[in-house]
Design an enzyme around this catalytic site. Sequence first.
Site, PDB file in Angstrom:
ATOM      1  CD  GLU A 122      -3.169   0.558   0.241  1.00 22.61           C
ATOM      2  OE1 GLU A 122      -2.557   1.327  -0.454  1.00 22.61           O
ATOM      3  OE2 GLU A 122      -4.365   0.283   0.363  1.00 22.61           O
ATOM      4  CG  ASP A 126      -5.382   8.215   6.823  1.00 21.92           C
ATOM      5  OD1 ASP A 126      -4.644   8.501   7.999  1.00 21.92           O
ATOM      6  OD2 ASP A 126      -6.032   8.933   6.227  1.00 21.92           O
ATOM      7  CG  PHE A 176      -3.908  16.954   1.069  1.00 20.23           C
ATOM      8  CD1 PHE A 176      -3.459  16.160   0.023  1.00 20.23           C
ATOM      9  CD2 PHE A 176      -5.170  17.121   1.229  1.00 20.23           C
ATOM     10  CE1 PHE A 176      -4.044  15.877  -0.957  1.00 20.23           C
ATOM     11  CE2 PHE A 176      -6.196  16.588   0.116  1.00 20.23           C
ATOM     12  CZ  PHE A 176      -5.480  15.754  -0.857  1.00 20.23           C
TER      13      PHE A 176
HETATM   14  C1  PRP Z   1      -5.659   5.457  -0.178  1.00 21.07           C
HETATM   15  C2  PRP Z   1      -4.607   4.310   0.115  1.00 21.07           C
HETATM   16  C3  PRP Z   1      -5.443   3.391   0.795  1.00 21.07           C
HETATM   17  C4  PRP Z   1      -6.382   3.896   1.454  1.00 21.07           C
HETATM   18  C5  PRP Z   1      -5.984   3.999   2.784  1.00 21.07           C
HETATM   19  O1  PRP Z   1      -6.229   5.159  -1.459  1.00 21.07           O
HETATM   20  O2  PRP Z   1      -4.039   3.971  -1.211  1.00 21.07           O
HETATM   21  O3  PRP Z   1      -5.860   2.389  -0.167  1.00 21.07           O
HETATM   22  O4  PRP Z   1      -6.568   5.372   0.949  1.00 21.07           O
HETATM   23  O5  PRP Z   1      -7.020   4.816   3.623  1.00 21.07           O
HETATM   24  P1  PRP Z   1      -7.757   4.287   4.984  1.00 21.07           P
HETATM   25  O6  PRP Z   1      -6.504   3.494   5.762  1.00 21.07           O
HETATM   26  O7  PRP Z   1      -8.052   5.398   5.556  1.00 21.07           O
HETATM   27  O8  PRP Z   1      -8.599   3.034   4.565  1.00 21.07           O
HETATM   28  P2  PRP Z   1      -7.123   6.278  -2.061  1.00 21.07           P
HETATM   29  O9  PRP Z   1      -8.579   5.844  -1.717  1.00 21.07           O
HETATM   30  O10 PRP Z   1      -6.811   7.535  -1.967  1.00 21.07           O
HETATM   31  O11 PRP Z   1      -7.220   5.845  -3.664  1.00 21.07           O
HETATM   32  P3  PRP Z   1      -6.032   5.706  -4.834  1.00 21.07           P
HETATM   33  O12 PRP Z   1      -4.770   4.708  -4.188  1.00 21.07           O
HETATM   34  O13 PRP Z   1      -6.477   5.344  -5.825  1.00 21.07           O
HETATM   35  O14 PRP Z   1      -5.532   7.238  -4.514  1.00 21.07           O
END
Ligand code: PRP
Length: 204
Positions: A122, A126, A176
């Site tokens: 990943e 978050d 950010f």
């Molecule tokens: C981001 C990251 C994870 C997720 C983590 O993806 O790649 O998949 O958020 O967040 P969490 O721990 O709060 O669940 P995003 O939704 O931004 O999509 P992307 O990878 O296409 O940018």
Amino acid sequence: MSNVLPPPPGDLSYSALSPLISKVLYSKENIASRVSELGRQITADYAGVGRDLVVFGILKGVLPFQADLTRAIDLPLQTDVMTISGYRPENGQAPERRPPGVVRITKDLDIPVSGRHVLIVEDMVDTGLTLNFIARMIRQRQPASLAIATLFNREANRLALNLPIRYSGFDAPDDFLVGYGLDYRELFRNLPYVGILKKEIYSL
Ligand code: PRP
């Protein structure tokens, strides 16, 4: 978009976006060196598993990290990607009526993981809700082992506990972040470094 980005003519390279960054947090070199360390650690940890290592990423922020990390692992491995539709609203769309952490798989793995050693890659963990869902789903497929490698780990926001995060590149601050896969409105993903987006850009 046009109200938040510089006018398009002129410099169309990614450096056109650099005035929108308040600070470079991790340079291309910082990232490369940390990714190499993680690769070495993973190589040592999985050295005995033969051809049974499967490394998959969750698109699409993970693309640069997955490409670099897999090349830093000196072992035979199979690599794959999964795409999901998250619970966050896309630009301009109403939030989905779906509880946080409920994720829909829009492209599943092509490679079977049963009985194999699985490493999920990943770009950012978050709240951990996305990975919590994915990890539970992968466990149902009965892998020999399951671990997570994330480039950025933002523990301050963590809601899901006990995620098997075995490899973590950097502790991410609550800013950010954009670049090296991380986006703002799908831009900035191709920056070779990671920086902090100026507040006035996303609070418009
Ligand atoms: C981001 C990251 C994870 C997720 C983590 O993806 O790649 O998949 O958020 O967040 P969490 O721990 O709060 O669940 P995003 O939704 O931004 O999509 P992307 O990878 O296409 O940018």
